[in-house]
Motif scaffolding. Structure first.
Motif, PDB file in Angstrom:
ATOM      1  N   SER A 140       0.813  -1.217   0.000  1.00 45.46           N
ATOM      2  CA  SER A 140       0.000   0.000   0.000  1.00 45.46           C
ATOM      3  C   SER A 140       0.846   1.265   0.000  1.00 45.46           C
ATOM      4  O   SER A 140       0.523   2.246  -0.667  1.00 45.46           O
ATOM      5  CB  SER A 140      -0.927   0.004   1.225  1.00 45.46           C
ATOM      6  N   LEU A 141       1.961   1.252   0.730  1.00 45.62           N
ATOM      7  CA  LEU A 141       2.781   2.445   0.893  1.00 45.62           C
ATOM      8  C   LEU A 141       3.886   2.568  -0.144  1.00 45.62           C
ATOM      9  O   LEU A 141       4.174   3.662  -0.618  1.00 45.62           O
ATOM     10  CB  LEU A 141       3.408   2.449   2.295  1.00 45.62           C
ATOM     11  N   LEU A 142       4.490   1.453  -0.521  1.00 42.17           N
ATOM     12  CA  LEU A 142       5.753   1.470  -1.253  1.00 42.17           C
ATOM     13  C   LEU A 142       5.684   0.588  -2.487  1.00 42.17           C
ATOM     14  O   LEU A 142       5.046  -0.469  -2.484  1.00 42.17           O
ATOM     15  CB  LEU A 142       6.879   0.978  -0.334  1.00 42.17           C
ATOM     16  N   ALA A 185      12.061   3.271  -6.954  1.00 39.67           N
ATOM     17  CA  ALA A 185      11.451   3.041  -5.642  1.00 39.67           C
ATOM     18  C   ALA A 185      10.703   4.310  -5.257  1.00 39.67           C
ATOM     19  O   ALA A 185      11.272   5.403  -5.290  1.00 39.67           O
ATOM     20  CB  ALA A 185      12.511   2.706  -4.592  1.00 39.67           C
ATOM     21  N   TYR A 186       9.412   4.165  -4.926  1.00 39.27           N
ATOM     22  CA  TYR A 186       8.628   5.351  -4.642  1.00 39.27           C
ATOM     23  C   TYR A 186       7.525   5.027  -3.645  1.00 39.27           C
ATOM     24  O   TYR A 186       7.114   3.874  -3.485  1.00 39.27           O
ATOM     25  CB  TYR A 186       8.036   5.948  -5.920  1.00 39.27           C
ATOM     26  N   GLY A 216       9.586   9.446  -5.459  1.00 43.56           N
ATOM     27  CA  GLY A 216      10.627   8.460  -5.193  1.00 43.56           C
ATOM     28  C   GLY A 216      11.907   8.744  -5.959  1.00 43.56           C
ATOM     29  O   GLY A 216      12.110   9.841  -6.503  1.00 43.56           O
ATOM     30  N   LEU A 217      12.765   7.737  -5.999  1.00 45.46           N
ATOM     31  CA  LEU A 217      14.071   7.821  -6.649  1.00 45.46           C
ATOM     32  C   LEU A 217      14.138   6.832  -7.805  1.00 45.46           C
ATOM     33  O   LEU A 217      13.491   5.784  -7.787  1.00 45.46           O
ATOM     34  CB  LEU A 217      15.183   7.516  -5.648  1.00 45.46           C
ATOM     35  N   PHE A 257      14.917  11.909  -9.670  1.00 44.36           N
ATOM     36  CA  PHE A 257      13.715  11.893  -8.846  1.00 44.36           C
ATOM     37  C   PHE A 257      12.546  11.507  -9.739  1.00 44.36           C
ATOM     38  O   PHE A 257      12.464  11.922 -10.899  1.00 44.36           O
ATOM     39  CB  PHE A 257      13.458  13.266  -8.219  1.00 44.36           C
ATOM     40  N   ARG A 258      11.645  10.728  -9.160  1.00 44.04           N
ATOM     41  CA  ARG A 258      10.433  10.351  -9.885  1.00 44.04           C
ATOM     42  C   ARG A 258       9.226  10.924  -9.165  1.00 44.04           C
ATOM     43  O   ARG A 258       9.004  10.658  -7.985  1.00 44.04           O
ATOM     44  CB  ARG A 258      10.307   8.837  -9.998  1.00 44.04           C
ATOM     45  N   LEU A 259       8.471  11.765  -9.860  1.00 38.35           N
ATOM     46  CA  LEU A 259       7.273  12.389  -9.314  1.00 38.35           C
ATOM     47  C   LEU A 259       6.090  11.980 -10.186  1.00 38.35           C
ATOM     48  O   LEU A 259       6.191  11.987 -11.412  1.00 38.35           O
ATOM     49  CB  LEU A 259       7.408  13.909  -9.305  1.00 38.35           C
TER      50      LEU A 259
END
Length: 356
Positions: A140-142, A185-186, A216-217, A257-259
């Motif tokens: 759920s979170l990651l 990973a986000y 995330g990255l 960075f991944r947004l």
């Protein structure tokens, strides 16, 4: 995926050796394990915390499947598109033949065994396998994703010449060797109400429509080699003069960075549409033909769309992905696109009775 359960299982194996000898029949229920002693109770408290922290959700929006196993048939088709925008209004487009695989997979919690076979050759496509491997797990979170994409032939030049009126063609082109691998990973900022697993992993049910931003990255390595020396002389003459031996090379590491934002539309209790869009921004280091400096901006984009059908234990879905990367300077621009479609039909089940 229930990663916390796997971690707890490892802890339980150690806890069993510390359990009091007065315990009678061994039970692996959480409450029973907690009664074995201080260390088992600590392990189960850690498990409960991890389950809530990583997998907690609002049941009015998301629900569990209440199954541990699933078996599904998968068919995946993908293609690669490479575009060059060059000086003096020149452009090149290279397209790979679509490759298709078919196979099946069996999953238990976060563990999956799968087998697939390249079937493109039976339908006039490339007979040798091009690599397009993806792996990920999601709670759920990651979310964490790994990908490895390799293409070394079976392509065609479909556009070459002036951008305003390029010459259209389908010229066989073997001078290509591209390889991209990396991981993302986000974390989701609205993980209680939005489930990416419901749309892209078939691991949850989305009950009500909801969305979430995520951040995330991302790290990935690009290795691209294009050798145009085998083209006819009139075509080679249109290539940039700084392309030594009529070749274009990229060998870079990218730190980004991944947004992004994801949203699930629940049409009814059976049908779901999911979309995920995320730019990837950062720095790249390494060699690029035409770049005088070893570092420059890194730009990419990840787009995914899914259609999911659930009916009891049965499920089916179509997932489309479009991953794009841009390498740009004042002299030239290069855009690569990885396009894929995956169709799945599966069945969820348990081998033992589960208490909900």
């Amino acid at each position: 995926m229930r990663i916390a359960r796997l971690i707890a299982l490892i802890l339980v194996l150690g806890a069993a050796s510390a359990a009091p000898t007065s315990v009678g029949a061994i039970s692996f229920k959480v409450d029973s394990i907690a009664q074995w002693g201080k260390f088992p109770r600590f392990c189960m408290n850690v498990y409960r915390w991890g389950e809530e922290f990583f997998n907690g959700f609002d049941s009015t929006y998301v629900n569990k499947t209440h199954t541990y196993f699933d078996v599904k048939f998968n068919s995946q088709s993908w293609s690669n598109v490479y575009n060059f925008e060059l000086p003096e209004g020149k452009s090149i487009r290279i397209v790979s033949e679509p490759a298709t695989t078919a196979g099946f997979s069996v999953s238990y919690l976060a563990l999956t065994m799968s087998y697939d076979k390249n079937i493109s050759g039976y339908f006039g496509g490339p007979k040798r396998t091009r690599k397009n491997f993806r792996f990920g797990f999601n709670c759920s979170l990651l979310a964490v994703e790994y990908y490895n994409i390799h293409n070394d032939g079976d392509t065609h030049i479909t556009r070459f010449g002036d951008s305003s009126s390029p010459e259209k063609m389908k010229l066989d082109f073997k001078g290509i060797d591209t390889h991209t691998q990396g991981f993302d990973a986000y974390v989701f900022l609205n993980q209680k109400k939005y489930s990416q697993a419901a749309a892209f992993n078939y691991g949850r049910y989305q009950i009500r429509s909801a969305g979430s931003f995520f951040v995330g990255l991302s790290y990935f390595h690009n290795s691209y080699d294009f050798d145009f020396s085998g083209l006819p002389e009139p075509m080679r003459a249109q290539l940039p003069n700084w392309w030594n031996n009529y070749s274009y090379h990229v060998n870079t590491d990218n730190y980004c960075f991944r947004l992004g934002y994801g949203y699930n539309w629940v049409l009814n209790r059976h049908l779901l549409i999911g979309v995920s869009e995320s730019p990837v921004l950062g720095l790249q280091y390494g060699h690029i033909t035409g770049n005088s400096k070893p570092s420059s901006a890194s730009l990419a984009n990840r787009l995914a769309l899914s259609f999911v059908w659930n009916n009891g234990h049965w499920f089916a879905g179509i997932i489309g992905r479009a991953d794009q990367g841009l390498i740009y300077n004042k002299k030239q621009a290069y855009i690569n696109s990885d396009l894929s479609f995956t169709c799945s039909v599966g069945y969820r089940f348990n081998l033992w009775k589960v208490k909900y």
